[in-house]
Each structure stands twice: as C-alpha cells, then as structure tokens.
Write a protein that holds these residues in place. Structure first.
Motif, PDB file in Angstrom:
ATOM      1  N   LEU A 363       0.885  -1.165   0.141  1.00  0.00           N
ATOM      2  CA  LEU A 363       0.119   0.052  -0.010  1.00  0.00           C
ATOM      3  C   LEU A 363       0.943   1.276  -0.015  1.00  0.00           C
ATOM      4  O   LEU A 363       2.050   1.347   0.010  1.00  0.00           O
ATOM      5  CB  LEU A 363      -0.873   0.015   1.175  1.00  0.00           C
ATOM      6  CG  LEU A 363      -1.776  -1.211   1.434  1.00  0.00           C
ATOM      7  CD1 LEU A 363      -2.822  -0.959   2.450  1.00  0.00           C
ATOM      8  CD2 LEU A 363      -2.671  -1.410  -0.031  1.00  0.00           C
ATOM      9  N   TRP A 364       0.485   2.393  -0.042  1.00  0.00           N
ATOM     10  CA  TRP A 364       0.989   3.597  -0.020  1.00  0.00           C
ATOM     11  C   TRP A 364       1.474   3.950   1.229  1.00  0.00           C
ATOM     12  O   TRP A 364       2.254   3.047   2.084  1.00  0.00           O
ATOM     13  CB  TRP A 364       0.177   4.777  -0.744  1.00  0.00           C
ATOM     14  CG  TRP A 364       0.811   6.142  -1.332  1.00  0.00           C
ATOM     15  CD1 TRP A 364      -0.024   7.190  -1.320  1.00  0.00           C
ATOM     16  CD2 TRP A 364       2.242   6.471  -1.477  1.00  0.00           C
ATOM     17  NE1 TRP A 364       0.855   8.304  -1.693  1.00  0.00           N
ATOM     18  CE2 TRP A 364       2.237   7.678  -1.919  1.00  0.00           C
ATOM     19  CE3 TRP A 364       3.384   5.694  -1.418  1.00  0.00           C
ATOM     20  CZ2 TRP A 364       3.461   8.409  -2.089  1.00  0.00           C
ATOM     21  CZ3 TRP A 364       4.298   6.335  -1.790  1.00  0.00           C
ATOM     22  CH2 TRP A 364       4.578   7.532  -2.120  1.00  0.00           C
ATOM     23  N   ASN A 365       1.386   5.269   1.876  1.00  0.00           N
ATOM     24  CA  ASN A 365       1.744   5.728   3.233  1.00  0.00           C
ATOM     25  C   ASN A 365       1.574   4.881   4.291  1.00  0.00           C
ATOM     26  O   ASN A 365       0.559   4.518   4.515  1.00  0.00           O
ATOM     27  CB  ASN A 365       0.997   7.053   3.460  1.00  0.00           C
ATOM     28  CG  ASN A 365       1.782   8.240   2.438  1.00  0.00           C
ATOM     29  OD1 ASN A 365       2.829   8.672   2.595  1.00  0.00           O
ATOM     30  ND2 ASN A 365       0.807   8.570   1.572  1.00  0.00           N
ATOM     31  N   LEU A 366       2.656   4.341   4.917  1.00  0.00           N
ATOM     32  CA  LEU A 366       2.564   3.420   6.265  1.00  0.00           C
ATOM     33  C   LEU A 366       1.761   4.264   7.249  1.00  0.00           C
ATOM     34  O   LEU A 366       1.123   3.765   8.176  1.00  0.00           O
ATOM     35  CB  LEU A 366       3.861   3.108   6.782  1.00  0.00           C
ATOM     36  CG  LEU A 366       3.808   2.433   7.933  1.00  0.00           C
ATOM     37  CD1 LEU A 366       3.133   0.647   7.557  1.00  0.00           C
ATOM     38  CD2 LEU A 366       5.304   2.064   8.546  1.00  0.00           C
ATOM     39  N   ALA A 367       2.047   5.615   7.308  1.00  0.00           N
ATOM     40  CA  ALA A 367       1.384   6.445   8.281  1.00  0.00           C
ATOM     41  C   ALA A 367       1.271   7.718   7.765  1.00  0.00           C
ATOM     42  O   ALA A 367       2.015   8.334   7.256  1.00  0.00           O
ATOM     43  CB  ALA A 367       2.363   6.539   9.518  1.00  0.00           C
ATOM     44  N   LEU A 368       0.238   8.420   8.142  1.00  0.00           N
ATOM     45  CA  LEU A 368      -0.336   9.794   8.003  1.00  0.00           C
ATOM     46  C   LEU A 368      -0.955  10.552   9.134  1.00  0.00           C
ATOM     47  O   LEU A 368      -1.217   9.622  10.118  1.00  0.00           O
ATOM     48  CB  LEU A 368      -1.039   9.964   6.707  1.00  0.00           C
ATOM     49  CG  LEU A 368      -0.460   9.725   5.451  1.00  0.00           C
ATOM     50  CD1 LEU A 368      -1.590   9.950   4.208  1.00  0.00           C
ATOM     51  CD2 LEU A 368       0.494  10.698   5.025  1.00  0.00           C
ATOM     52  N   ASP A 369      -0.990  11.888   9.274  1.00  0.00           N
ATOM     53  CA  ASP A 369      -1.262  12.445  10.407  1.00  0.00           C
ATOM     54  C   ASP A 369      -3.114  12.549  10.152  1.00  0.00           C
ATOM     55  O   ASP A 369      -3.915  11.983   9.288  1.00  0.00           O
ATOM     56  CB  ASP A 369      -0.841  13.675  10.607  1.00  0.00           C
ATOM     57  CG  ASP A 369      -1.100  14.674   9.537  1.00  0.00           C
ATOM     58  OD1 ASP A 369      -2.019  14.705   8.783  1.00  0.00           O
ATOM     59  OD2 ASP A 369      -0.253  15.871   9.768  1.00  0.00           O
ATOM     60  N   GLU A 370      -3.812  13.092  11.102  1.00  0.00           N
ATOM     61  CA  GLU A 370      -5.294  13.396  11.062  1.00  0.00           C
ATOM     62  C   GLU A 370      -5.522  14.112   9.869  1.00  0.00           C
ATOM     63  O   GLU A 370      -6.844  14.195   9.542  1.00  0.00           O
ATOM     64  CB  GLU A 370      -5.704  13.825  12.259  1.00  0.00           C
ATOM     65  CG  GLU A 370      -5.236  15.353  12.605  1.00  0.00           C
ATOM     66  CD  GLU A 370      -3.906  15.658  13.134  1.00  0.00           C
ATOM     67  OE1 GLU A 370      -3.651  16.852  13.350  1.00  0.00           O
ATOM     68  OE2 GLU A 370      -3.109  14.765  13.320  1.00  0.00           O
ATOM     69  N   THR A 371      -4.887  15.038   9.220  1.00  0.00           N
ATOM     70  CA  THR A 371      -5.426  15.637   8.147  1.00  0.00           C
ATOM     71  C   THR A 371      -4.898  15.005   6.879  1.00  0.00           C
ATOM     72  O   THR A 371      -5.277  15.623   5.803  1.00  0.00           O
ATOM     73  CB  THR A 371      -4.694  17.332   8.206  1.00  0.00           C
ATOM     74  OG1 THR A 371      -2.957  17.004   7.943  1.00  0.00           O
ATOM     75  CG2 THR A 371      -4.897  17.863   9.461  1.00  0.00           C
TER      76      THR A 371
END
Length: 478
Positions: A363-371
């Motif tokens: 998948l793409w980003n392992l982690a992103l923030d709430e926005t």
C-alpha cells in the motif's frame, strides 16, 4: 470350520477398528475475522475441525498440489511524511510499540517496505514542512557530475527503515524515484514534471550512476535494496509535486543499455522492475520494456488507481517467467465506510492481485496524520495504514491495517499461492507455507448479505457463515 470363520471375522473387525483408531485426525482450522460493522477486527475465532461429510452448501475447493507464484512480501511505503511522524510525533516507547505491532508476529508482521528515492508528494523536512530534493540537486564538474551526491536528506527515512528491520530482520526493501535531479531534465530544470534530457547521451550514463551510488549508499547503511523500479508512474507528470515522465521505449533503452549493465557490473543483487503505474492500459508499456530489456528486468509493477488486477494476466501469459508486483494503493476521505473499503481492498488488492500473479502487495503511506499529511503538493485527503495524530500522538489502525493484516500476518515470504475456487460474492486466495507446513486461506464476502459456504481440501470439509462485507483468514496444519 465355523469357529475358524468366526475367528477370522473377529480378526478383520479388530483390524478395521485399529485402523480407524490410528487414522489421521481431521485438520483443526484457526481463523481470524474482520467484519464490516467493525465488531471484529482481525479477531481470533474459536478453532473448528474439518469434517468427513460434505454439506449441501456452496463449496470452495482447495488444491495444494496446483501451485502458482511464490510470494515475496506485504507492506507499505515509509515515505518522508511517514518517517517524520514516526520520529517526531511519537515517544520512543510509542514508536517501538507501533513498530512491534506492524513488523512482528505479535502484530500484522509486515515483510516489505517501499521508499522514495529522493522526494515525492509526501516528503518533508525535520519541521514537517514540504521539501523537494534529490540526492544530487547541484551538478558537479564535467569529470564528476555527481560530485555532490548525498543521501543525507533521507536520514529520517533511513532511521525508520533500520528500526523496522530490527523488528523484522527479514524485511525486504524497494526503492522508487519520483524524479531525476532537475539538471538531468530537458528544458526547464524542475523537480515537478518534465523528462530526461534525451538530447545528451551522457544523461543516461549519469543517471545510471546515480542509481548505483544510491544503492551502495543504502547498502552501506545496512539497507540493501531488493527491488528497484525506474520511475514512479512514468505516464504521469505534474507541476504540483516531484514527478517525471518516461516513455516505454525510453525506459527499455535506459534499462537495457545503462542501468541493467551498471547494476551487474557493480555486483549488486537488486532486481529491476518496469512500469510501476496503473493496471489500466499497462500492456503495451510493459511488453515494450520486457521485450527489449528482458535480461535485466525482473518483472513489472502496478498501482490500483485505474483498471483492475485482471489487466496483468496478459502480461503474465506473454512473459510467465517474469514477476508481477503490486506496489501502491491508497485509501482516503473520498471513501470512509469501513465495510465498503474492506470489501474493495480484499477483493481487488489483497486477493485480486495475488490471484493475478502478484508477488507483493504494497500500500502507499504507512502512516499519515489526522489531516492526511504532511504533504508536499499531492493528495490532500489520502489515508495511511495507520493515522498518527500530530497533536495527541494517538494511533488509529485504519481499514488498510486490517486488510493487509489478513495476509501479511499469516502468509510469509516464500509461501506459494495454491488453487482455490471462488463463489459468487466470495473472493478467495489460498497459500501453502512449506516451511511451516500450513495452508492459509483468505475469503472475503463482498455482498450485503450473509454467505454460508464450505471449504473442501482432500475430502475434508469445513463449513462457515461469513457476515456481509467481511473477511476471514483460515490457517491449518498439513
């Protein structure tokens, strides 16, 4: 005479009784369930025994002896944004716990990570602000154009990759560039868009050297790169974020005459992948590169944003000795219903890609923030595998976490896909882990109604009822 006959019959009866007593017991299947209503989230269920009797319900037939591709791993991308959040928005204890959950068998045991070679639309500096860069933004003198080469801007990414490898020492890595150094491009020297300066023959020599220096620099950090794709989404360029177009003929020419020989001469084991773009309209591009750079290309890579996983079948038939790799897909705020997302991810990405020969599911980003950030000019509402709240440091496991977990936790690199039939509204994929001597079977109910079915494997049967928009993974010993 009668006594002898009775005695003989008693012996025969005892033989069959003993034979039944020592008969192999039926397999005991463990299972893990995620339901569309989120009442069960990769939750272990009571074990169930296979039975000798077949029931009058739809049947999924599993054949361990009919094998397909060998799996290489499952995971996501440690983008600059993901690395920033892991390093700067979590305490050491919080980060270690999350990495244990993501990369060990106490969690979902991810086994493959992708990273961006230089900047992408998810690259930021140490303060979380957008940052576009390559490893050689400044051109050196003619005798060494890459004199200023440095992977230092990737330090946070490398730190997180190293920590992930501590959690899973068998973790494999893939690298992908979004752009070449701007001074190697034609016309306006920009990070965002354009293409390589094909009018200068030395462009390709320098760019091949750029890849070799990157591979060696990462290897020196203990981060050997297993897979390398030449260009992210080569049929798309934008002025919004780092990107570059590269036609099929140009990619074939670059791999065959420059990059492939350079990797071989450097004694590196990194495998080259072509394409790395959407399923849709991929055949001509993939075929051009594979036909013209066959000796140096391990296979082709695909994204989920247009087309469907069946689009790779023709490429496999044309080049069955070359691998199919699924390398990117992102969910986002455009689709927030858990059940809908789980059904689509299981049907199209987790099961759909592996049934169509994919050796990886990333998948793409392992982690992103709430926005959905921090970003560097790209998608403003994408979703990571997990969400790290930049204000509170709380961690939310998204639907992508559970969909990935249904395969990554149980199917380890080296396992092979085996035959499993599908039913209306039930997608399936089965795998044989020879090392652990286990069969793993995934099933996803993509409908809005409950589905009852049975699995059949070597004249043993297990019946199950799966809730709407739900997924289950079964595991049993052989």
């Amino acid at each position: 005479m009668m006594k002898r006959l009775v005695f003989l019959l008693l012996i025969i009866l005892c033989f069959f009784l003993l034979l039944d007593r020592f008969k192999e017991p039926p397999p005991l299947a463990n299972s893990w369930l995620t339901t569309g209503d989120e009442q069960h989230l990769l939750e272990k269920q009571p074990a169930k025994l296979f039975q000798d009797e077949k029931q009058d319900v739809p049947t999924i037939y599993i054949d361990q002896h009919k094998t397909y591709q060998q799996m290489e791993g499952f995971g996501a991308a440690v983008t600059g944004s993901s690395a920033y959040l892991l390093e700067h928005k979590l305490t050491t204890k919080e980060r270690d716990m999350l990495l244990q959950d993501l990369f060990t068998d106490s969690g979902i045991h991810l086994s493959y990570l992708r990273h961006t070679i230089g900047a992408s639309d998810y690259s930021v500096d140490d303060t979380g602000n957008p940052s576009s860069y390559t490893y050689a933004d400044q051109q050196g003198p003619a005798e060494d154009p890459l004199q200023h080469f440095s992977t230092a801007p990737d330090q946070t990414v490398m730190n997180m990759l190293k920590l992930a490898k501590i959690s899973n020492p068998e973790l494999r890595l893939m690298g992908t560039p979004w752009t070449a150094p701007p001074w190697l491009k034609y016309g306006e020297h920009t990070f965002n868009g354009s293409y390589l300066n094909y009018t200068e023959q030395r462009t390709y020599e320098i760019y091949a050297d750029y890849f070799i220096r990157y591979l060696k620099a990462y290897q020196a950090e203990g981060l050997a790169i297993d897979l390398l794709s030449v260009q992210n989404e080569p049929q798309f360029e934008t002025a919004a974020y780092p990107s570059m177009s590269m036609g099929a003929a140009e990619q074939q020419y670059f791999i065959q005459n420059f990059l492939g020989p350079a990797i071989k001469d450097a004694g590196l084991d990194t495998a080259i992948l072509a394409y790395d773009h959407n399923w849709e309209n991929s055949k001509d591009y993939a075929e051009t590169v594979l036909n013209g750079a066959l000796d140096y290309t391990a296979g082709t890579a695909y994204h989920c944003y247009a087309g469907n996983p069946g689009d790779t079948e023709e490429i496999h038939l044309l080049h069955p000795d070359k691998g199919i790799y699924f390398t990117e897909c992102s969910g986002g705020a455009w689709s927030e219903d858990f059940g809908d997302n789980l059904s689509w991810l299981m049907d199209q990405v987790i099961i759909g890609t592996t049934r169509n020969w994919a050796k990886t599911v990333l998948l793409w980003n392992l982690a992103l923030d709430e926005t959905g950030g921090p970003t560097n000019g790209g998608c403003t509402n994408c979703r990571g595998v997990v969400t790290i709240d930049s204000q509170t440091s709380s961690i939310k496991k998204n639907v992508e976490y559970y969909a990935l977990g249904h395969i990554s936790k149980f199917v380890q690199p080296g396992a092979v896909r085996i035959s499993s039939t599908e039913l209306p509204h039930l997608s399936t994929a089965a795998f044989w882990d020879q090392k652990e001597e286990k069969i793993i079977m995934l099933a996803a109910n993509t409908s809005d109604s409950t589905q009852t079915f049975q699995m059949a494997e070597e004249n043993q049967y297990l019946q199950y009822t799966l809730a709407p928009q739900s997924a289950i993974t079964f595991v049993w010993d052989k």
